[in-house]
Design an enzyme around this catalytic site. Structure first.
Site, mmCIF file in Angstrom:
data_model
loop_
_atom_site.group_PDB
_atom_site.id
_atom_site.type_symbol
_atom_site.label_atom_id
_atom_site.label_comp_id
_atom_site.label_asym_id
_atom_site.label_seq_id
_atom_site.Cartn_x
_atom_site.Cartn_y
_atom_site.Cartn_z
ATOM 1 N N SER A 196 -16.127 124.541 90.928
ATOM 2 C CA SER A 196 -17.255 125.282 91.481
ATOM 3 C C SER A 196 -18.562 125.016 90.731
ATOM 4 C CB SER A 196 -16.962 126.783 91.442
ATOM 5 O OG SER A 196 -15.705 127.055 92.010
HETATM 6 N N1 SAH Z 1 -11.534 127.832 90.111
HETATM 7 C C1 SAH Z 1 -11.415 126.374 90.177
HETATM 8 C C2 SAH Z 1 -12.002 125.779 91.436
HETATM 9 C C3 SAH Z 1 -11.318 126.244 92.629
HETATM 10 S S1 SAH Z 1 -11.268 125.179 94.019
HETATM 11 C C4 SAH Z 1 -12.051 125.721 88.982
HETATM 12 O O1 SAH Z 1 -12.567 126.412 88.114
HETATM 13 O O2 SAH Z 1 -11.987 124.489 88.910
HETATM 14 C C5 SAH Z 1 -10.088 126.174 94.883
HETATM 15 C C6 SAH Z 1 -8.670 125.904 94.483
HETATM 16 O O3 SAH Z 1 -7.854 126.842 95.186
HETATM 17 C C7 SAH Z 1 -8.174 124.524 94.892
HETATM 18 O O4 SAH Z 1 -7.711 123.837 93.785
HETATM 19 C C8 SAH Z 1 -7.057 124.822 95.894
HETATM 20 O O5 SAH Z 1 -5.978 123.920 95.815
HETATM 21 C C9 SAH Z 1 -6.626 126.213 95.461
HETATM 22 N N2 SAH Z 1 -5.903 126.995 96.462
HETATM 23 C C10 SAH Z 1 -6.123 127.094 97.803
HETATM 24 N N3 SAH Z 1 -5.220 127.913 98.373
HETATM 25 C C11 SAH Z 1 -4.399 128.345 97.378
HETATM 26 C C12 SAH Z 1 -3.265 129.211 97.333
HETATM 27 N N4 SAH Z 1 -2.762 129.792 98.423
HETATM 28 N N5 SAH Z 1 -2.677 129.430 96.138
HETATM 29 C C13 SAH Z 1 -3.163 128.845 95.009
HETATM 30 N N6 SAH Z 1 -4.215 128.020 94.983
HETATM 31 C C14 SAH Z 1 -4.835 127.777 96.151
#
Ligand code: SAH
Length: 218
Positions: free
Chosen positions: A64
């Protein structure tokens, strides 16, 4: 200018951007200042690690934008006594920021390669109070519930019911809600004996929250 000086300059600029975006909580600014974002981005993007932009990570996901990390973390009002759940660990960067503010952090990621990489990075950075696992975060982490704070960093159409159930009374949850390819609304939910209170925090754009584990080739 040497590499270290250049980085210090970029970091100062980033902290300035955070303040301008409304991140004024000193603990949050301090946590972001002390977390080396370059550790959590792909080597190809290391030069842009301190730019105020989201960047691509493996498995088609993104780390992000720092101002969004700042605003979400500030809205979550984490104290040193908090047990926090993060859904969507991605690169591990947000979990690392939370690790500096909370007592304990649990983070779930549906892409196993990302979960393993994030775990390795956090261990190497010495964050002993973080546990990361590969799994479906929409199910929460029942063995560790209830949580004082829950942060979801992927966008859902609706607030996952199981996450609300795993939020402690007096707890706070922050998450983006809306159709994933359009603009989403960042929401803060406060849970009290009387029920749930919702606050809209502004528009954001996140990758979608997807149910079930991802099938990665590895
Ligand atoms: N917080 C992260 C960025 C998030 S991007 C950072 O600091 O880098 C959003 C992430 O959510 C992605 O990696 C995606 O794979 C994950 N995601 C999406 N749906 C999900 C679910 N049901 N359970 C766990 N992770 C999930």
């Amino acid at each position: 200018m040497g590499g270290g000086e250049a980085r210090a300059e970029e970091l100062m600029q980033l902290i300035f951007s955070l303040r301008q975006a409304g991140v004024t909580d000193k603990r949050v600014l301090d946590a972001i200042e002390k977390t080396p974002r370059e550790v959590y981005v792909e080597p190809a993007f290391r030069e842009r690690a301190y730019a105020n932009t989201p960047l691509p990570i493996r498995c088609g996901q993104t780390i992000s934008q720092p101002t969004i990390v700042g605003l979400m973390t500030q809205s979550l009002q984490v104290t040193p006594r908090c047990k926090v759940l993060e859904v969507g660990a991605g690169s591990g960067y947000q979990a690392a920021v939370l690790a500096r503010l909370a007592r304990r952090v649990y983070a779930i990621e549906r892409h196993r390669p990302l979960a393993l990489l994030a775990r390795e990075r956090l261990e190497r950075q010495g964050h002993a109070n973080v546990t990361i696992r590969a799994g479906d975060g929409t199910l929460g982490w029942p063995e560790q519930a209830p949580f004082d704070r829950i942060l979801v960093t992927a966008a859902a159409d609706d607030t996952p019911r199981l996450l609300l159930e795993q939020l402690r009374i007096g707890g706070i949850m922050v998450l983006p809600v809306g159709q994933s390819d359009e603009v989403q609304q960042l929401i803060k939910i406060e849970k009290s004996e009387a029920g749930l209170t919702y606050h809209e925090l502004g528009e954001v754009l996140f990758v979608p929250l997807i149910e079930g584990m991802a099938e990665d080739a590895e």
